[in-house]
Design an enzyme around this catalytic site. Structure first.
Site, short mmCIF file in Angstrom:
data_model
loop_
_atom_site.label_atom_id
_atom_site.label_comp_id
_atom_site.label_asym_id
_atom_site.label_seq_id
_atom_site.Cartn_x
_atom_site.Cartn_y
_atom_site.Cartn_z
N GLY A 210 0.84 -1.20 0.00
CA GLY A 210 0.00 0.00 0.00
C GLY A 210 0.86 1.24 0.00
O GLY A 210 2.07 1.16 -0.27
N ASN A 211 0.28 2.38 0.28
CA ASN A 211 1.06 3.62 0.39
C ASN A 211 0.41 4.54 1.41
O ASN A 211 -0.65 4.24 1.94
CB ASN A 211 1.22 4.29 -0.98
CG ASN A 211 -0.12 4.67 -1.57
OD1 ASN A 211 -0.82 5.52 -1.06
ND2 ASN A 211 -0.49 4.00 -2.68
N TYR A 212 1.07 5.66 1.68
CA TYR A 212 0.66 6.52 2.79
C TYR A 212 -0.44 7.52 2.44
O TYR A 212 -0.75 8.39 3.24
CB TYR A 212 1.87 7.30 3.31
CG TYR A 212 2.84 6.46 4.09
CD1 TYR A 212 2.42 5.75 5.20
CD2 TYR A 212 4.18 6.39 3.72
CE1 TYR A 212 3.31 4.99 5.93
CE2 TYR A 212 5.08 5.63 4.45
CZ TYR A 212 4.64 4.93 5.56
OH TYR A 212 5.51 4.18 6.29
N ALA A 279 -3.90 7.58 -5.03
CA ALA A 279 -2.53 7.11 -5.23
C ALA A 279 -2.63 5.61 -5.50
O ALA A 279 -2.58 4.78 -4.58
CB ALA A 279 -1.71 7.38 -3.98
#
Ligand code: CTP
Length: 401
Positions: A210-212, A279
């Site tokens: 995943g990402n932030y 994102a």
């Protein structure tokens, strides 16, 4: 005809000398055809009488939770739902602090906490109070919550001192409200598809890539678009955010890029505008294990990744005349040229370049600093750092023409 005609406005009045100016604001709103409901704090009544306000507004003034003699309960929830906008003028340091912290000890604050629509605040206080770090902090909180602050003027104050803290003139506050509703017509009847947040790509039942991304920018866009009259489909990756308060927002929760793609494909053809703020993970594991991958016996683990669909590029390729596609870009070097090239590659009409250099911009922050790039003209317009709510307003303002 004024854009305020038939609009429902809550006029909140707290206890400051500037309360006398609220009468002029009330008269301007009524003259423009707005329905006004005054909510006044107990201190506010020491500066202006409810009788004046109720006769000018044509509605009984609300101040207490109950009417003393009948026991009738005043519903702040109903008021919040009734309103198209709320304006608190004057807003004292104490009211601003209570709003920022949800201290619901009077009818004005409970109404604010129930208000679903845009809220405007016109501070009025002495210069030292306005300049105090606690007031600055509370105003910053309100801004981040999407409240529009109508900045006070510098001038002579009730204390005799001269400085910033004098409530903005009623005519100017009226203009801000009128402009807000005039602008609102621009997105009325438009359907806007917005993607927000990260995507999670499962590795096994307990792990993911995943990402932030927090989703805050996309949610701010959804809230603002809805308050400007648009019907919004908000396709949200896994985020902890509540839906911005509007029944014009339909939220579709997804987890992976493939699910986000499917939801977008379903809604894109009927959308007028697509804003691709998510994102999206560019890659996902080639296979998702159906059992937890165990550590024993493995010194190394290699994950094989495959490309995810590019949602922006897919929708860009499918775009019909009149549809507008807006994307985001985050670049480390040759920012503007790279962003322009990205817009061209994905057939976007606008690309929002996020600054990576600025401490006030980026993932998980409440503020952002952007440059809007128009694909047709190549023009790049930089904006200063602002709350994500205000950035959302700038983006929607740029793309409206
Ligand atoms: N985007 C998308 N689907 C993807 C990847 C990106 O819709 N699979 C969208 C994003 O929502 C954003 C824009 O495309 O609007 C960002 O483009 P992208 O090429 O992903 O930018 P970067 O991640 O900066 O790419 P690169 O690493 O190539 O610079």
């Amino acid at each position: 005809m004024s854009a305020l005609k038939d609009k429902h406005i809550i006029l909140g009045i707290s206890g400051g000398i500037a309360a006398y100016k609220s009468v002029s604001l009330l008269r301007l709103l009524r003259k423009a055809g707005a329905e006004v409901q005054v909510v006044i704090t107990p201190h506010g009544k020491e500066f202006i009488t409810p009788v004046t306000l109720s006769s000018l507004s044509g509605n009984p003034v609300v101040s207490e939770f109950f009417t003393a003699n009948t026991g009738e309960w005043h519903s702040h929830v109903d008021l919040g739902l009734w309103a198209d906008a709320m304006v608190i003028a004057p807003a004292t340091a104490s009211t601003i602090a209570k709003m920022a912290n949800g201290v619901a000890d009077n009818m004005l604050i409970t109404t604010y906490l129930s208000a679903k629509e845009k809220v405007f605040v016109a501070p009025a206080m002495d210069l030292d109070m306005f300049a105090h770090p606690s007031t600055r902090r509370n105003l910053a909180t309100l801004r981040a919550d999407g409240v529009e602050i109508i900045e006070p003027e510098a001038g002579e104050l009730a204390s005799g001192l001269v400085g910033k803290g004098r409530m903005e003139e009623p005519e100017r506050i009226f203009d801000v409200l009128e402009n807000y509703f005039a602008e609102g017509e621009h997105l009325k009847g438009k359907k806007i598809l917005i993607t927000a947040g990260p995507t999670y790509e499962n590795i096994d039942p307990v792990r993911f890539i995943g990402n932030y991304s927090s989703g805050k920018m996309g949610f701010a866009l959804a809230g603002r678009a809805a308050s400007l009259g648009a019907e919004v489909v908000l396709v949200a990756g896994p985020v902890e955010l509540p839906v911005p308060g509007s029944d014009r927002i339909r939220r579709i929760d997804v987890v992976s890029a493939a699910q986000m793609m499917a939801a977008c494909e379903e809604h894109f053809d009927t959308a007028d505008i697509a804003i691709l703020c998510a994102a999206v993970a560019d890659y996902r594991p080639a296979a998702c294990s159906d059992h937890k991958i165990k550590r024993e016996g493995r010194e190394e683990l290699t994950l094989s990744l495959v490309r995810n669909p590019d949602i922006a590029a897919t929708l860009g390729a499918r775009k019909r005349p009149g549809q507008v596609v807006v994307g985001f870009a985050l670049e480390t070097d040759h920012e503007i040229e790279n962003a322009r090239a990205k817009a061209a590659r994905k057939n976007m009409d606008w690309i929002v370049l996020n600054s990576l250099r600025d401490p006030e911009a980026g993932f998980r922050k409440d503020t952002n600093k952007i440059t809007m790039i128009c694909a047709a003209t190549g023009e790049a317009v930089p904006f200063p750092a602002k709350s994500k709510a205000d950035v959302a307003a700038d983006i929607l303002d740029c793309i409206k023409d």
